[in-house]
Design an enzyme around this catalytic site. Structure first.
Site, PDB file in Angstrom:
ATOM      1  N   ASP A  29      72.578  20.838  31.375  1.00 11.91           N
ATOM      2  CA  ASP A  29      72.293  21.934  30.991  1.00 11.91           C
ATOM      3  C   ASP A  29      72.992  22.160  29.424  1.00 11.91           C
ATOM      4  O   ASP A  29      72.083  22.522  28.538  1.00 11.91           O
ATOM      5  CB  ASP A  29      72.830  23.410  31.737  1.00 11.91           C
ATOM      6  CG  ASP A  29      72.411  23.199  33.012  1.00 11.91           C
ATOM      7  OD1 ASP A  29      71.384  22.928  33.416  1.00 11.91           O
ATOM      8  OD2 ASP A  29      73.180  23.418  34.094  1.00 11.91           O
ATOM      9  N   GLU A 297      68.039  15.751  33.847  1.00  9.15           N
ATOM     10  CA  GLU A 297      67.081  15.963  32.934  1.00  9.15           C
ATOM     11  C   GLU A 297      67.400  15.379  31.573  1.00  9.15           C
ATOM     12  O   GLU A 297      66.245  14.694  31.197  1.00  9.15           O
ATOM     13  CB  GLU A 297      66.697  17.633  32.738  1.00  9.15           C
ATOM     14  CG  GLU A 297      65.758  17.873  31.695  1.00  9.15           C
ATOM     15  CD  GLU A 297      65.407  19.230  31.509  1.00  9.15           C
ATOM     16  OE1 GLU A 297      65.080  19.581  30.348  1.00  9.15           O
ATOM     17  OE2 GLU A 297      65.581  19.846  32.833  1.00  9.15           O
TER      18      GLU A 297
END
Length: 403
Positions: A29, A297
């Site tokens: 994040d 990610e």
């Protein structure tokens, strides 16, 4: 949606942007928000503030960040420690509201900030930046508007993706030129190994970078590398699997297990523990390896821009909900491979991600298609580039929204 710099010229150095980030998935994040903040500031001239709740996590990715300071500017981005007190003070009604407000990964804005947005005299582009997904449904939800139930505000869902009609993924304008300069310079590559205190690997060896979550099949893969005929050099950034690697080589397991600078060998396998690196350094690790194991990610996206074969450890979810997402990515990345190579890629990714129907990872079956994977990696990066860059798509959407 165009992201041409000329189209966006009228907004350069005019827009303000607040990005809110809560750290949930380790460095993912924070990594995505930090990249996006820098790119919007440095390539589009926006005045960006990044509100983040864990400065210690961001500091691992952003050298020079002082975790003891509540407010500071780094790489053109104003960074603020996000906790409740600044938004609960009596003066919260006078909060400075940005032109663009990005709520990263549904983190929920502070109530006082949201109320101030509703009172703001000018229109605000409010964006919910979602997690990356390659599934087909993303195209139906990307840019979908969601009116707030109480305030006269509308939030827009922005979905990163690997296909057309999504937000694309992050890529700095000069990233590929940086990569080419590095891989084409023997001096730069030699300097990278020397800076780590490691000898250049034998040209006959396969260099593998291993960045993953804890994985129950890791030992099986390490055993295959150890017992192989061909040499393999393993580069392990210090992190979640350091203890597992230490245990495999018979090293002590503890807080400093297989710490940076540690090396070990067994059979054909030589392993080296690397220090945790910033984002700039991680790109160079990906460019230096022949095969990259990545997780989450942010490193998943960077592996694609590295133009090297890679294996993705997707963030695991209950009831194997992550496996359809894995298949969706494979449908993009492996679609152009011939059937045997595509099957080997699919099987290896699934075994690495704990799909019990595929058994244990079979390195030999995977690596025999190395050349096909390498060729596809180059072609896929070119295809992905045609989708467009996330920051560029976002900037174009904001211009259309606020014009």
């Amino acid at each position: 949606m165009s992201s041409c710099p000329a189209l966006l010229a009228s907004t350069r150095a005019l827009l303000t942007c607040d990005i809110f980030c809560t750290v949930i998935d380790n460095f993912g994040d924070a990594g995505v928000c930090w990249r996006l903040a820098r790119q919007l500031a440095n390539e589009y001239g926006w005045r960006v503030r990044l509100f983040i709740d864990e400065l210690t996590t961001l500091a691992r990715l952003a050298p020079g960040l002082d975790v003891g300071r509540e407010r500071q500017v780094l790489a053109g981005v104003a960074i603020e420690h996000w906790h409740q007190s600044p938004f609960a003070e009596p003066g919260a009604a006078a909060l400075s509201i940005a032109d663009v407000v990005i709520e990263a990964f549904a983190c929920d804005l502070p109530a006082s900030y949201l109320a101030a947005m509703a009172r703001h005299s000018s229109r605000v582009a409010w964006i919910n930046l979602e997690y990356l997904s390659s599934e087909d449904w993303v195209t139906n939800f990307h840019l979908r508007a969601s009116p707030h139930p109480r305030h006269a505000l509308t939030k827009t869902f922005f979905f990163p993706g690997l296909g057309a009609h999504t937000g694309g993924v992050l890529r700095e304008r000069d990233l590929d030129s940086q990569r080419r300069a590095f891989v084409e310079s023997a001096a730069e590559r030699a300097g990278w190994w020397a800076a780590l205190g490691l000898p250049r690997p034998d040209p006959a060896a396969t260099v593998v970078s291993l960045f993953c979550y804890e994985n129950p099949v890791l030992d099986a893969l390490l055993e295959q590398w150890r017992d192989a005929t061909d040499p393999l050099v393993l580069l392990v950034p210090q992190g979640a699997i350091s203890g597992s690697v230490a245990r495999f080589f018979g090293h002590p397991v503890g807080p400093r297990a297989f710490a940076a600078g540690t090396s070990a060998s067994a059979g054909a396998l030589s392993a080296h523990a690397l220090p945790f690196t910033d984002q700039h350094g991680y790109d160079r690790l990906l460019w230096s390896a022949d095969i990259n194991f990545v997780r989450g990610e942010d490193s998943f996206v960077r592996a694609q821009w590295a133009r090297k074969p890679f294996v993705w450890h997707i963030y695991p979810q209950a009831d194997d909900a992550h496996l359809p997402k894995l298949d969706a990515a494979l449908a993009h990345i492996g679609s152009a491979l011939e059937p045997r190579a595509r099957d080997a890629l699919t099987r290896f990714w699934h075994t690495w991600n704990g799909n019990p129907t595929h058994g244990l990872p079979d390195w030999q079956n995977f690596i025999q298609h190395r050349q096909a994977f390498a060729t596809r990696a180059h072609a896929w990066a070119d295809e992905l580039a045609t989708v467009g860059d996330l920051a560029g798509h976002l900037a174009a959407f904001v211009q259309n929204t606020l014009k």
